[in-house]
Design a protein around this motif. Structure first.
Motif, PDB file in Angstrom:
ATOM      1  N   UNK A 181      54.794 -43.401  18.329  1.00 53.36           N
ATOM      2  CA  UNK A 181      55.212 -43.085  19.699  1.00 53.36           C
ATOM      3  C   UNK A 181      56.683 -42.702  19.749  1.00 53.36           C
ATOM      4  N   UNK A 182      57.497 -43.385  18.948  1.00 48.92           N
ATOM      5  CA  UNK A 182      58.929 -43.051  18.927  1.00 48.92           C
ATOM      6  C   UNK A 182      59.150 -41.651  18.398  1.00 48.92           C
ATOM      7  N   UNK A 183      58.381 -41.294  17.329  1.00 52.24           N
ATOM      8  CA  UNK A 183      58.508 -39.934  16.774  1.00 52.24           C
ATOM      9  C   UNK A 183      58.084 -38.889  17.794  1.00 52.24           C
ATOM     10  N   UNK A 184      57.085 -39.178  18.608  1.00 51.45           N
ATOM     11  CA  UNK A 184      56.583 -38.224  19.616  1.00 51.45           C
ATOM     12  C   UNK A 184      57.347 -38.308  20.932  1.00 51.45           C
ATOM     13  N   UNK A 185      58.327 -39.224  21.018  1.00 48.09           N
ATOM     14  CA  UNK A 185      59.079 -39.434  22.265  1.00 48.09           C
ATOM     15  C   UNK A 185      58.123 -39.754  23.416  1.00 48.09           C
ATOM     16  N   UNK A 186      57.078 -40.538  23.120  1.00 50.06           N
ATOM     17  CA  UNK A 186      56.107 -40.947  24.123  1.00 50.06           C
ATOM     18  C   UNK A 186      56.402 -42.387  24.534  1.00 50.06           C
ATOM     19  N   UNK A 187      56.689 -42.634  25.819  1.00 49.63           N
ATOM     20  CA  UNK A 187      56.924 -44.015  26.242  1.00 49.63           C
ATOM     21  C   UNK A 187      55.718 -44.908  25.927  1.00 49.63           C
ATOM     22  N   UNK A 188      56.000 -46.001  25.223  1.00 51.90           N
ATOM     23  CA  UNK A 188      54.938 -46.968  24.893  1.00 51.90           C
ATOM     24  C   UNK A 188      55.361 -48.321  25.445  1.00 51.90           C
ATOM     25  N   UNK A 189      54.451 -48.928  26.224  1.00 50.29           N
ATOM     26  CA  UNK A 189      54.741 -50.198  26.886  1.00 50.29           C
ATOM     27  C   UNK A 189      53.667 -51.199  26.476  1.00 50.29           C
ATOM     28  N   UNK A 190      54.091 -52.404  26.174  1.00 54.46           N
ATOM     29  CA  UNK A 190      53.114 -53.457  25.894  1.00 54.46           C
ATOM     30  C   UNK A 190      53.226 -54.516  26.992  1.00 54.46           C
ATOM     31  N   UNK A 191      52.074 -55.125  27.317  1.00 57.38           N
ATOM     32  CA  UNK A 191      52.022 -56.192  28.322  1.00 57.38           C
ATOM     33  C   UNK A 191      51.767 -57.510  27.588  1.00 57.38           C
ATOM     34  N   UNK A 209      45.685 -41.644  17.696  1.00 56.49           N
ATOM     35  CA  UNK A 209      45.605 -41.950  19.133  1.00 56.49           C
ATOM     36  C   UNK A 209      46.903 -41.537  19.831  1.00 56.49           C
ATOM     37  N   UNK A 210      48.021 -41.935  19.237  1.00 57.56           N
ATOM     38  CA  UNK A 210      49.327 -41.585  19.826  1.00 57.56           C
ATOM     39  C   UNK A 210      49.540 -40.073  19.808  1.00 57.56           C
ATOM     40  N   UNK A 211      49.200 -39.442  18.686  1.00 57.92           N
ATOM     41  CA  UNK A 211      49.380 -37.984  18.596  1.00 57.92           C
ATOM     42  C   UNK A 211      48.510 -37.260  19.615  1.00 57.92           C
ATOM     43  N   UNK A 212      47.296 -37.778  19.829  1.00 59.07           N
ATOM     44  CA  UNK A 212      46.386 -37.162  20.801  1.00 59.07           C
ATOM     45  C   UNK A 212      46.991 -37.232  22.207  1.00 59.07           C
ATOM     46  N   UNK A 213      47.600 -38.383  22.545  1.00 61.24           N
ATOM     47  CA  UNK A 213      48.253 -38.514  23.847  1.00 61.24           C
ATOM     48  C   UNK A 213      49.441 -37.558  23.964  1.00 61.24           C
ATOM     49  N   UNK A 214      50.174 -37.421  22.891  1.00 60.31           N
ATOM     50  CA  UNK A 214      51.335 -36.522  22.893  1.00 60.31           C
ATOM     51  C   UNK A 214      50.906 -35.079  23.116  1.00 60.31           C
TER      52      UNK A 214
END
Length: 522
Positions: free
Chosen positions: A113-123, A82-87
């Protein structure tokens, strides 16, 4: 044109991930950045709610994706994919609402997400995604509408100016007003053709122009926005917004509208890249001659216009009734660096920039001789070489003074190809003093007998007679009259003036008065 906040061009920057997280509705969900904290300034193009594991195929880049992860719970492989697809889809960020699927931040997704440098936010608190979507989408829609409004306002304003026959500078001033930053037009060699904007800001840009040009204007992320100028498969320049502080997308629209207008301006006869180069040189040399702007402040403009200025010898020249295009072409043929611009009253200034080891006198003489060969009677007025840029304005004024002094005498005097201050003698002095009230009174008093009942033929005969050193044969020849006829005219002149032109002092007095009269008339 008066601009409004919606059409000023200084729109707020596009919403970034960081800015979205500061919205009141988002803060209510207690957001926490768990990965990609260094990428929070990414622009958010859209907000998308998606639970599918292959969400990436539905994205086009720049989206902030909202998910509860309900379809990802219990399957770490799906979480990573999922994260890789977003990246791969170049999403701006992913926001995960904690709840039944993920009561705590999933470590597998965080590490991916950290490996892909993709900002990940949790609520951490339940949050209705619809509220966030509505808030962000409405802001983005308003921004898109404002950008389109800006684009159309600029297009309308520039089209109106072109229809009214406005010059290039007026168009650029309009662009600078909308962009609130310096605007620069260059040719393909990055030579500055025209500028607009607040003068101090423009000078700051030009002062560093060599570095800017070398780096092709920097990156658009730093506010350097460019648009190509050309058409029909031919590129001939570019327009650049320098340090634009608004939204990059709005800046691109503004630059594109400006480029379209400049191309249209050129197609409708508003000039070419070469004529714009002439306008740039004209503005620079006019400012140098006037002395209104200190020479030191004009140095960045000279350098950006392509004139070599470091450790150079400058030779100021002025050609009466010269053709700027011909003079510029001659400089190129002779391999000489310089600027050419038409000044007032039919004078064309040429500022040569020579290496210190080049012989200024020889090169100036060669330039003048070549000009005389091509154009016949052209006379080059020259000031002495200047090695300091601050001395260039005085040199240009000296050359202009010499050119003015010989303007009325070139028909009767055998002038050298290069005329200098020492060659204009008394005529040059009278030119300098022509506005002095005492000199004006003297001229009127001495010539009163001819001026009260003017006969142009008698004034012309007197002018030729004195300029030729009181040579009667030469004067008769130039006026196509017999010697007896000339004698009668000289007698009439002497009678009207009450002088004896055979007396040297009286003849000199009349000659000075006539020079002053001619200088005042011109």
């Amino acid at each position: 044109m008066t601009t409004t906040p919606e059409t000023s061009g200084t729109l707020e920057p596009a919403l970034s991930v960081r800015q979205v997280l500061t919205l009141e509705r988002v803060l209510a969900g207690e957001p926490e950045v768990v990965a990609g904290a260094s990428q929070l300034d990414r622009p958010v193009r859209w907000v998308h709610v998606a639970e599918a594991a292959d969400v990436g195929v539905m994205l086009s880049g720049g989206e902030m994706v909202l998910t509860t992860g309900v379809l990802l719970a219990g399957d770490e492989d799906k979480q990573v994919e999922y994260i890789r697809s977003l990246h791969r889809a170049e999403a701006a960020a992913v926001v995960l609402g904690l709840g039944r699927a993920f009561p705590t931040p999933p470590d597998v997704m965080r590490r991916a997400a950290e490996r892909c440098a993709l900002p990940m936010v949790v609520l951490h608190r339940p949050f209705p995604f619809a509220e966030l979507t509505e808030e962000v989408q409405s802001r983005l829609v308003r921004r898109k509408f404002a950008a389109v409004s800006l684009s159309e306002a600029v297009r309308t304003a520039l089209t109106g100016l072109i229809t009214a026959g406005a010059p290039l500078q007026r168009l650029l001033d309009e662009v600078a007003q909308h962009s609130a930053c310096p605007v620069v037009v260059t040719n393909l060699a990055h030579r500055v053709l025209a500028t607009a904007g607040e003068r101090p800001a423009v000078d700051d840009v030009l002062r560093d122009w060599e570095r800017i040009a070398r780096q092709a204007g920097g990156s658009e992320g730093d506010g350097w926005i460019r648009a190509e100028l050309g058409g029909r498969g031919e590129r001939w320049g570019q327009i650049m917004l320098c340090g634009y502080r608004g939204d990059t997308a709005a800046g691109r629209l503004l630059a594109d509208r400006a480029a379209e207008a400049l191309v249209l301006h050129r197609m409708l006869g508003g000039g070419t890249a070469h004529s714009w180069e002439e306008e740039s040189a004209q503005g620079l040399l006019t400012d140098l001659v006037s002395g209104v702007v200190p020479a030191r402040q004009l140095l960045p403009r000279a350098r950006a216009a392509g004139l070599p200025v470091n450790r150079r010898t400058f030779v100021p020249l002025v050609v009466r009734d010269g053709d700027p295009a011909q003079l510029d072409r001659m400089l190129r043929l002779l391999g000489l660096a310089g600027l050419v611009a038409e000044l007032a009253d039919g004078a064309t200034a040429v500022l040569l920039s020579l290496a210190r080891d080049q012989d200024a006198g020889v090169l100036t003489a060669h330039f003048a001789a070549r000009l005389r060969t091509e154009s016949g009677e052209s006379v080059v007025a020259a000031a002495g070489p200047r090695t300091a840029w601050d001395d260039v304005p005085a040199g240009l004024r000296e050359a202009q003074h010499v050119a003015d002094a010989v303007a009325d005498s070139s028909a009767v005097l055998d002038l050298p190809a290069v005329v200098r201050l020492k060659d204009v003698h008394l005529r040059g002095l009278i030119r300098l003093l022509r506005d002095d009230p005492h000199v004006q009174s003297f001229a009127e008093r001495e010539l009163d007998g001819l001026l009260c009942e003017p006969e142009e033929d008698l004034l012309a005969v007197l002018r030729t007679y004195l300029a030729s050193g009181r040579n009667k044969s030469r004067t008769a020849q130039l006026h196509h009259v017999s010697r007896p006829a000339l004698y009668r005219r000289l007698e009439a002149i002497q009678g009207r003036l009450g002088v004896d032109l055979d007396d040297f002092e009286q003849a000199a007095s009349v000659h000075i008065a006539l020079l002053a009269h001619d200088a005042q008339q011109s």
